[in-house]
Structure formats: structure tokens, C-alpha cells
Design a protein around this motif. Structure first.
Motif, PDB file in Angstrom:
ATOM      1  N   TRP A  84       0.833  -1.199   0.000  1.00 20.25           N
ATOM      2  CA  TRP A  84       0.000   0.000   0.000  1.00 20.25           C
ATOM      3  C   TRP A  84       0.866   1.245   0.000  1.00 20.25           C
ATOM      4  O   TRP A  84       1.987   1.227   0.514  1.00 20.25           O
TER       5      TRP A  84
ATOM      6  N   GLN B  74      -9.424  -6.667   1.450  1.00 22.16           N
ATOM      7  CA  GLN B  74      -8.428  -5.986   0.626  1.00 22.16           C
ATOM      8  C   GLN B  74      -7.076  -5.958   1.328  1.00 22.16           C
ATOM      9  O   GLN B  74      -6.030  -6.161   0.707  1.00 22.16           O
ATOM     10  N   PRO B  80      -6.575  -3.999  -3.979  1.00 23.65           N
ATOM     11  CA  PRO B  80      -7.688  -3.074  -3.816  1.00 23.65           C
ATOM     12  C   PRO B  80      -8.955  -3.511  -4.536  1.00 23.65           C
ATOM     13  O   PRO B  80      -9.994  -2.866  -4.408  1.00 23.65           O
ATOM     14  N   LEU B  81      -8.876  -4.593  -5.316  1.00 19.79           N
ATOM     15  CA  LEU B  81     -10.069  -5.048  -6.033  1.00 19.79           C
ATOM     16  C   LEU B  81     -10.773  -6.195  -5.312  1.00 19.79           C
ATOM     17  O   LEU B  81     -11.760  -6.720  -5.803  1.00 19.79           O
ATOM     18  N   ASP B  83     -13.112  -8.079  -2.547  1.00 23.36           N
ATOM     19  CA  ASP B  83     -14.403  -7.678  -2.009  1.00 23.36           C
ATOM     20  C   ASP B  83     -14.916  -8.810  -1.122  1.00 23.36           C
ATOM     21  O   ASP B  83     -14.458  -9.942  -1.238  1.00 23.36           O
ATOM     22  N   VAL B 257     -16.069  -0.424  -2.924  1.00 24.05           N
ATOM     23  CA  VAL B 257     -15.844   1.002  -3.179  1.00 24.05           C
ATOM     24  C   VAL B 257     -15.424   1.751  -1.925  1.00 24.05           C
ATOM     25  O   VAL B 257     -14.504   2.579  -1.963  1.00 24.05           O
ATOM     26  N   HIS B 260     -11.764   1.571  -0.817  1.00 20.12           N
ATOM     27  CA  HIS B 260     -10.982   2.193  -1.869  1.00 20.12           C
ATOM     28  C   HIS B 260     -11.045   3.720  -1.761  1.00 20.12           C
ATOM     29  O   HIS B 260     -10.051   4.413  -1.890  1.00 20.12           O
ATOM     30  N   ARG B 263      -9.203   4.975   1.591  1.00 20.03           N
ATOM     31  CA  ARG B 263      -7.795   4.629   1.800  1.00 20.03           C
ATOM     32  C   ARG B 263      -6.872   5.844   1.874  1.00 20.03           C
ATOM     33  O   ARG B 263      -6.043   5.922   2.787  1.00 20.03           O
ATOM     34  N   SER B 277     -13.733   2.261   7.220  1.00 14.89           N
ATOM     35  CA  SER B 277     -14.611   1.658   6.213  1.00 14.89           C
ATOM     36  C   SER B 277     -15.927   1.197   6.815  1.00 14.89           C
ATOM     37  O   SER B 277     -16.957   1.206   6.148  1.00 14.89           O
ATOM     38  N   PHE B 315     -16.431   3.894  -8.919  1.00 17.96           N
ATOM     39  CA  PHE B 315     -15.283   3.047  -9.160  1.00 17.96           C
ATOM     40  C   PHE B 315     -14.568   3.464 -10.439  1.00 17.96           C
ATOM     41  O   PHE B 315     -13.347   3.497 -10.503  1.00 17.96           O
ATOM     42  N   LEU B 318     -12.394   6.264  -9.758  1.00 16.83           N
ATOM     43  CA  LEU B 318     -11.161   5.850  -9.089  1.00 16.83           C
ATOM     44  C   LEU B 318     -10.168   5.256 -10.086  1.00 16.83           C
ATOM     45  O   LEU B 318      -8.971   5.490 -10.008  1.00 16.83           O
ATOM     46  N   THR B 322      -6.417   6.547 -10.850  1.00 19.78           N
ATOM     47  CA  THR B 322      -5.239   5.674 -10.814  1.00 19.78           C
ATOM     48  C   THR B 322      -4.471   5.762 -12.121  1.00 19.78           C
ATOM     49  O   THR B 322      -3.245   5.829 -12.146  1.00 19.78           O
TER      50      THR B 322
END
Lengths: 254, 327
Positions: A84, B74, B80-81, B83, B257, B260, B263, B277, B315, B318, B322
Motif C-alpha cells: 500500500w 483488501q 484493492p479489487l 471484495d 468502493v 478504496h 484509503r 470503512s 469506481f 477511481l 489511478t
């Protein structure tokens, strides 16, 4: 007093014996260079010694409960993984985890260890940078600092100087030598035999699935060992600047 | 950090109050709130206590569950994907519910459906744990989760396929979209203990997830017991997601979501992200459930549809962010 004693360690993976009957011990004040060709089992040995791989035989570290082990030895794996985008300071502070009781926040002693590690690795300008945005060499220094912040009697590092520029390679080896002079000890796997010869107090050579030689650099880096286990010839000299080791040629590889 | 927590907690509180006072009964806000606390003998007290309160509590608890389970998943998988549905609990809970609807169990007993969904979740998680093996590695967990998800999904399709009754089939399809409409206090009492247990278990993971930032080997050498960590993660996730799915159906995108989104505000620390979260997920689900009632009050808009409609573009944003960073 020994910091680590390993006896009769045999490691099998997928029914193949990687290392057989390895025994050695490390006392305080030693910088042990772990050398050997690719695939000789350097990483495997260190992971087994730490109890991260199942092995037959005894390792005083692997025998400890996990938390006590983390206070006794720090481990820097070869893979420079940072999952991270945390700041450099946060990443280094992870080294303090074994010293914190459940729910305990970072205290003054922890802060001092973190600051000390940052200063030792010359990372002050990077303190608030995002670790995942650093170059490979910079990240390696951050991960070494993380290991130092753990403040353990023993440090095991897997190729800590791979990817560093010459100045930082020498600096890092000096730093480990400094730890040894201060009574702590380090085991580092290393491919640069020149740096190993100059800075390590002792070398352990792995080859053919066993511990081949264990002793002072001059005694381990013999012409026979170099030909048999590294397939090289080398120039080896003692000068007033210390040991000088330069690989020259490849032999016996076809 | 604490400021973020205060902001999020304030947001959750405001949305919780909003969820209590907004609805088709259209009573003045202040009257609604006072009717909740003081039984004034009007139907409004009934509406507040029997309809809106359980609905708001469930939105809060399920949102927190999905948010925290997503952050934990995560953090554990360092992806990060990931769930919370990844370990197959939501699909196996859905399978249990679908079987209850198909067999008429749901119609015969008031709690036939949620209990069948919980049984499905338990069977699913046991299967995942058996397949993943005893050691703490993450890759076997992903593979086991994919297998169980696929199997439960296939069996759900099979039930739909063989359904002789078109009403049952459409009921199943609507149930799977996820909703909090017409849930009672009994649903709350069924789900809340499991959710509380699961959240408590997931909250213990903070330190281990922080250490995992450095990879599995380094985390173990920092004194983290990965086998125990993975077990707590799987059981905690199964408890919160299983209970949530059992009372509300499958609600997607919250667990993906919210972590993410939050974060960057916690300095990317996976441990700190857990509680953030949980609060963020509660806020998102409360907001979505208010939206459901405000936008199309007569159409019975499904909650899972709204979270997906809101979540997918979020998403997308995001992903663009990225991409800009990588360019």
C-alpha cells in the motif's frame, strides 16, 4: 552466549532435499555473509532458520514462540514488497510491532528506534514520501531501516544490497559491520564476493546441498572453493586498504 | 485521523436520523422522532418503531459489515479489487435463500428464508476453509473462494432453471437484488448478534493487516500468526456477510468502493482503514436506503440496484484517477 544455534538442519521441499545436515552457530558481534551460487539454498536456509519453512533438525530461533522470535531476530525478505502507498515513516514503524502489547500505541522508546533507523539509513529527506513511489534502491534502504527499527540482537537480510548504488552498498555493509561492533549480529546473503570479503567477519558457503565452508573470508574464498562452487577464478590480495577480491574468469561451465 | 473518524461518525449519525424521519408516511420530522421515543398512541409510533427503526438499524449494521469486511479482505489479499464476496459466503447464503424460496420454506415459516441463508453461508465457509487448507497463504483462499462462489452460483442458476413456478422465479430474482424494505425487529435480532461478533473479530485484525503491507514472510517474522489471522478473517467475514445477506439479500459494491474511497484519508494503513470503512459503509448504505425511498417511492426500487448504480461510476472515477497517477 550464542544468538543462534542451528544443528542438523535438513530441508526438503517437494520431495527434493535442498539442504542436508547444516550446523552452525552465531555469537554476538558477527557479520556473517551467506554465499553460494544461484539456487544453493541461501534463502531457504534463512527462512528455515526463522521457522518460516518446515525443516528437520534444530534451529534455536524456530523453536521460540512467534512473538519472542520477532523480538530476537528481524527478517528482511528478498522480495521488496510494499502493498500500500504508506509513508516511509509508517513503513519503518512497522518494525516496532513485536515490541507493542495488544492495543498499545507507539511510545517514546519506539519513536527513538524509528528515528535512529531513519538516521542510520540516511532517509531523513524521504521520511514523508510515499514508499511505493521510491526507486528500487531507495525502497531497499527503507526496508533495511524497517529491519533495524525492530531493534533485535540478530538481523537476517536476504540480499540487502542488491540494487543499491556502490556508495550505498558500502554504506549498508558498514552499517551491518557497525551493528556487529556494537555486539549485535547480522546474517546477510550476498552475491558481491568483493564486498563480502571486505566487510564480513565470517562467511558461510553453501553448495551441493550442504554447508561447504564456514570461517574467515580468506579461508572460505579459496581458489578451489571458487572453482568448485562458483565456477570462477579470482584475484585475491591483502592490501593496506583491506582484502581485495576481484573475479576474473569463468571456468568449468559448459 | 481522529478528525476523519469524527466526520464519518457525524455523517453516519445524521444519515441515521435522516433514515428515521424520511419515508412515505410523510410526517413532520420532529413528530416522527418524538413518536419513536414516546408512545403517543398514534400509528406514527408504530411506523417509527416497527418499520423505520429496524430498517435504519439494519442499514447501519449491514453497511458497517460490508465496509469493514471489504477493508479486511483488501488488506489481507493486498489487492484493492478484493471484495467480501470473494470467499463465496454471499453466493452460498444466496443459494440457501433461493432454495428456501423455491421449496416454499420461506412462505411456510417466517424465518425460513434468513435461516436457510445462514445455513448456506455456514456450509459455504466450511467448504472454503476445507479447500483452502491449514496454512495461512492467501492464494489458496482466493482459489477456494472462487470455487465455492462458482459452485453456489451454478446451483442458484440450476434452481432458477428448474423452477416450475414463474412467481417463485421472479421472487428469487427480486430477492437477489437486495432490499431492506419491510424488515422487522425480529430480523434485527437475528442478524445483529452475528454481525456484532463478526465485526469484533475483524477489528482484531488491524495489526496483522498492517504487518502484511510488507508481505506474508515479513509479517510472520514480525510475530503475526498468519494461520490464526486468516481464520479470524474468514470466520468474521462469513458472520457479517452471511447475516447481512440472510436479512437483506446480496448488496454489492459497498465492500469494494468504500475502502478504496477512504484509503487515502488514513494514509493507506490497512489497520486504520477497518473502522473508517465500517463507518463509511454504514453511511453509504444509509444514504442509498434513503435514496430508494425518495427517488421512486412507489416502485420498490431495490437497494442493491442503487448501490451498484452509485458504486460503478464511483469506481470508474477511481480507475481514472489511478490511470492519471500512473501516466
Amino acid at each position: 552466549m550464542t544468538l543462534l544455534s542451528v544443528s542438523g538442519l535438513t530441508i526438503q521441499r517437494r520431495k527434493r532435499t535442498i539442504l542436508r545436515d547444516v550446523s552452525f552457530s552465531v555469537g554476538p558481534g558477527e557479520l556473517v555473509g551467506l554465499i553460494g551460487a544461484n539456487g544453493a539454498g541461501k534463502t531457504t536456509l534463512m527462512r528455515a532458520v526463522l521457522g518460516l519453512l518446515p525443516a528437520e533438525g534444530d534451529s534455536s530461533l524456530a523453536a521460540l514462540p512467534q512473538k519472542a522470535r520477532a523480538q530476537q531476530a528481524a527478517w528482511m525478505p528478498q522480495a521488496r514488497e510494499v502493498a500500500w502507498p504508506v509513508s516511509v515513516e509508517r513503513l519503518i514503524s512497522l518494525g516496532r510491532l513485536p515490541h507493542l502489547a495488544a492495543g498499545q500505541a507507539i511510545g517514546a522508546a519506539d519513536r527513538a528506534a524509528i528515528d535512529g533507523a531513519i538516521a542510520d539509513m540516511g532517509l531523513e529527506p524521504f521520511r514523508h514520501r510515499t514508499a511505493t513511489n521510491l526507486s528500487g534502491g531507495e525502497l531497499a534502504r527503507v526496508l533495511i531501516a524497517r529491519t533495524l527499527a525492530q531493534d533485535t540482537p540478530l538481523v537476517l537480510a536476504d540480499e540487502p544490497i542488491a540494487g543499491l548504488d556502490p556508495a550505498h552498498q558500502i554504506q549498508t555493509m558498514r552499517l551491518f559491520a557497525g551493528l556487529a561492533q556494537a555486539g549485535r549480529s547480522a546474517i546477510v546473503s550476498i552475491h558481491d564476493l568483493g564486498l563480502a570479503a571486505r566487510h564480513c567477519t565470517r562467511l558461510i558457503l553453501l553448495g551441493e546441498g550442504r554447508l561447504v565452508a564456514d570461517g574467515a573470508p580468506g579461508d572460505v574464498l579459496t581458489p578451489d572453493n571458487l572453482t568448485d562452487h562458483f565456477n570462477i577464478t579470482a584475484h585475491f590480495a591483502r592490501s593496506e586498504a583491506g582484502l581485495i577480491f576481484q573475479p576474473l574468469d569463468v571456468v568449468g561451465m559448459d | 485521523m481522529t478528525r476523519l473518524m469524527l466526520i464519518l461518525a457525524g455523517l453516519v449519525l445524521a444519515l441515521f436520523a435522516g433514515a428515521l424521519v424520511i419515508g412515505p408516511a410523510n410526517a413532520p420530522y420532529w413528530d416522527s422522532l418524538s413518536a419513536l421515543f414516546v408512545d403517543d398512541g398514534t400509528p406514527l409510533t408504530l411506523v417509527m418503531r416497527e418499520i423505520r427503526l429496524p430498517r435504519a438499524i439494519l442499514a447501519l449494521a449491514i453497511g458497517a459489515s460490508l465496509g469493514m469486511a471489504g477493508a479486511a479482505m483488501q488488506g489481507y489479499l493486498r489487492n484493492p479489487l478484493a471484495d467480501p464476496g470473494l470467499i463465496g459466503v454471499s453466493s452460498s447464503a444466496a443459494l440457501g435463500a433461493v432454495i428456501a424460496l423455491q421449496t416454499g420454506l420461506a412462505a411456510a415459516y417466517a424465518f425460513g428464508l434468513p435461516l436457510a441463508a445462514l445455513v448456506g453461508a455456514v456450509l459455504g465457509v466450511l467448504l472454503v476453509l476445507a479447500l483452502a487448507g491449514p496454512r495461512g497463504a492467501s492464494i489458496t483462499l482466493i482459489l477456494a473462494g472462487i470455487v465455492v462462489s462458482a459452485l453456489a452460483g451454478a446451483l442458484t442458476s440450476l434452481v432458477l432453471n428448474l423452477s416450475p413456478n414463474p412467481f417463485a422465479a421472479s421472487e428469487i430474482v427480486f430477492w437477489m437484488m437486495g432490499s431492506l424494505a419491510d424488515r422487522s425487529m425480529d430480523h434485527v435480532w437475528l442478524a445483529l448478534p452475528l454481525i456484532g461478533l463478526g465485526l469484533a473479530l475483524l477489528a482484531t485484525l488491524a495489526r496483522g493487516l498492517d504487518a502484511l503491507t510488507l508481505g506474508e514472510d515479513a509479517a510472520q517474522a514480525l510475530g503475526i500468526n498468519l494461520t490464526r489471522l486468516r481464520l479470524a478473517l474468514v470466520v468474521g467475514t462469513a458472520a457479517v456477510v452471511g447475516a447481512s445477506t440472510a436479512v437483506a439479500g446480496t448488496i454489492g459494491f459497498v465492500g469494494l468502493v468504500v475502502p478504496h474511497l477512504l484509503r487515502p484519508f488514513v494514509g493507506a494503513r490497512p489497520g486504520a482503514l477497518l473502522w473508517a470503512s465500517a463507518l463509511g459503509g454504514a453511511a453509504m448504505l444509509l444514504a442509498a436506503d434513503i435514496l430508494v425511498r425518495v427517488v421512486l417511492p412507489t416502485k420498490d426500487l431495490k437497494l442493491g440496484v442503487v448501490t451498484a448504480l452509485v458504486g460503478a461510476p464511483l469506481f470508474l472515477h477511481l480507475i481514472y484517477k489511478t490511470r492519471r497517477q500512473m501516466a
